[in-house]
Write a protein that holds these residues in place. Structure first.
Motif, short mmCIF file in Angstrom:
data_model
loop_
_atom_site.label_atom_id
_atom_site.label_comp_id
_atom_site.label_asym_id
_atom_site.label_seq_id
_atom_site.Cartn_x
_atom_site.Cartn_y
_atom_site.Cartn_z
N LEU A 8 38.95 50.45 42.55
CA LEU A 8 37.94 49.42 42.80
C LEU A 8 37.18 49.06 41.52
O LEU A 8 37.09 47.87 41.14
CB LEU A 8 36.96 49.90 43.87
N PHE A 9 36.64 50.06 40.85
CA PHE A 9 35.81 49.77 39.69
C PHE A 9 36.63 49.28 38.51
O PHE A 9 36.15 48.45 37.72
CB PHE A 9 35.00 51.01 39.30
N ASN A 10 37.86 49.75 38.34
CA ASN A 10 38.67 49.26 37.23
C ASN A 10 38.96 47.77 37.36
O ASN A 10 39.11 47.06 36.36
CB ASN A 10 39.97 50.05 37.13
N ILE A 11 39.07 47.28 38.59
CA ILE A 11 39.24 45.84 38.80
C ILE A 11 38.02 45.09 38.30
O ILE A 11 38.12 44.10 37.55
CB ILE A 11 39.51 45.54 40.29
N PHE A 12 36.84 45.56 38.69
CA PHE A 12 35.62 44.87 38.28
C PHE A 12 35.30 45.06 36.81
O PHE A 12 34.67 44.19 36.19
CB PHE A 12 34.44 45.33 39.14
N PHE A 13 35.73 46.18 36.22
CA PHE A 13 35.48 46.39 34.80
C PHE A 13 36.27 45.41 33.94
O PHE A 13 35.96 45.24 32.75
CB PHE A 13 35.83 47.83 34.41
N CYS A 14 37.30 44.79 34.50
CA CYS A 14 38.09 43.80 33.76
C CYS A 14 37.50 42.40 33.85
O CYS A 14 37.99 41.47 33.22
CB CYS A 14 39.54 43.79 34.27
N PHE A 15 36.46 42.23 34.65
CA PHE A 15 35.83 40.92 34.78
C PHE A 15 35.11 40.56 33.48
O PHE A 15 34.53 41.43 32.82
CB PHE A 15 34.81 40.92 35.92
N PRO A 16 35.11 39.27 33.09
CA PRO A 16 34.24 38.84 31.98
C PRO A 16 32.78 39.15 32.32
O PRO A 16 32.39 39.11 33.48
CB PRO A 16 34.49 37.33 31.91
#
Length: 359
Positions: free
Chosen positions: A336-344
């Motif tokens: 979950l967090f790795n997906i959001f950590f890739c957000f600009p």
């Protein structure tokens, strides 16, 4: 094969983190100079020169002063506790006007353009860097007399002590801010200096508080170089790296894997040079530390669950069936967090902010 991928991801994540850690004292040193020279305009090369000097001086300490490292870690603990207490007292007592309690406890300043939920989830990246310390402890397992007992205790002590000190420190810092815009738009190399300046109203006090940060992070830098060198040495010892014969060597007189340690510092020097061209690119590269290391945890935990945890001997802190729940939650949160950590970091997206995409 999965184990080799797991180790490699963890290693590269830690090299990126080493570059991040070294950049902190480098920026602090530049900011300490700028504190007494308001007309000084910070340039990227100032920070990089300091970066190289700190990196290689710490590398030399790791290579030639191995016997002093345990004493240095005691000094680090002293700096964290006593230095942190001094900082909290100074920042809490010196402001002529404190921030309001609503600013500290109720206000949520979202300057990203994302919704509040996305802002919060992407912002966890900053706090996620704290995973580095319990991770680093585990890589020193072969140098502990009883790692099955000592490592879990060390991890628990770090998480517990870190939570208490960071929570109290954060409260003191927030109450010391009287101009948030000045902090977020600071042109210096280390924005925390602006918080200290607002809280103390004194150049000397700001310099002293930055000195506490500098000494603490220098000790952390030495510990990280020590750990990263050992990490690459372990991979080389298991034939998981190029030129394994060279990098698996240990200088018994110095009690240090010299070739592996030097290689890590060379890589760190190269990664640090990225900030000369783009501060954003450098920040996002070192931010990949969280993604790479947490994925290495996933590659260890998920197969552990699939094999019904039958391939790992039970330790002194075996959690029984409850361990499945903990492992499952950990795997879910990593994804979950790795997906959001890739957000600009900001929205709407422009070419510069796209550099925040880690992978």
């Amino acid at each position: 094969m999965i184990g080799f991928f797991c180790g490699s991801l963890n290693f590269f994540g830690w090299v990126f983190d080493l570059a991040s850690i070294v950049s902190i004292p480098a920026n602090v040193v530049v900011q300490m100079y700028a504190t007494f020279h308001p007309e000084f305009e910070v340039q990227p090369w100032h920070s990089y020169v300091a970066f190289l000097l700190i990196l290689w001086l710490c590398t030399a300490f790791v290579a030639f002063c191995n016997r002093l490292i345990p004493m240095l870690q005691h000094a680090g603990l002293f700096m964290i506790i006593v230095g942190g207490l001094v900082t909290i007292i100074v920042v809490a007592t010196m402001p002529a006007q404190h921030a309001s309690s609503s600013f500290v406890w109720a206000n949520f300043e979202n300057l990203t353009g994302w919704s509040g939920g996305v802002c919060f989830l992407t912002g966890v990246l900053n706090g996620a860097f704290t995973i580095g310390t319990p991770d680093a402890v585990t890589h020193m397992a072969e140098e502990l007399p009883n790692p099955k007992v000592d490592l879990p205790k060390a991890v628990f002590a770090q998480v517990g002590l870190g939570f208490v000190t960071a929570f109290v420190y954060a409260i003191a810092i927030l109450y010391g801010i009287n101009d948030l815009d000045a902090v977020t738009s600071s042109s210096g190399s280390f924005p925390l200096a602006e918080v200290y300046r607002q809280a103390t109203g004194s150049q000397g006090a700001t310099f002293g508080l930055l000195l506490i940060v500098l000494l603490s992070i220098l000790i952390c830098t030495i510990g990280t170089i020590t750990m990263v060198g050992r990490l690459f040495w372990v991979l080389a010892r298991d034939n998981a790296t190029p030129f394994a014969g060279l990098f698996s060597k240990v200088d018994e007189r110095l009690s240090c894997p010299i070739p592996a340690t030097i290689l890590c510092s060379v890589l760190c020097s190269a990664f640090g040079a990225i900030q000369l061209g783009s501060k954003t690119a450098f920040t996002d590269l070192v931010g990949s530390f969280i993604i790479l290391t947490s994925m290495s945890y996933f590659l260890a935990i998920f197969p552990h669950m699939l094999t019904r945890r039958s391939n790992v001997p039970k330790g002194h802190f075996w959690m029984g069936s409850f361990g499945y729940l903990v492992n499952g939650i950990a795997c879910f949160l990593i994804i979950l967090f790795n997906i959001f950590f890739c957000f600009p970091y900001g929205y709407p997206v422009d070419p510069l902010s796209l550099m925040n995409c880690k992978l």
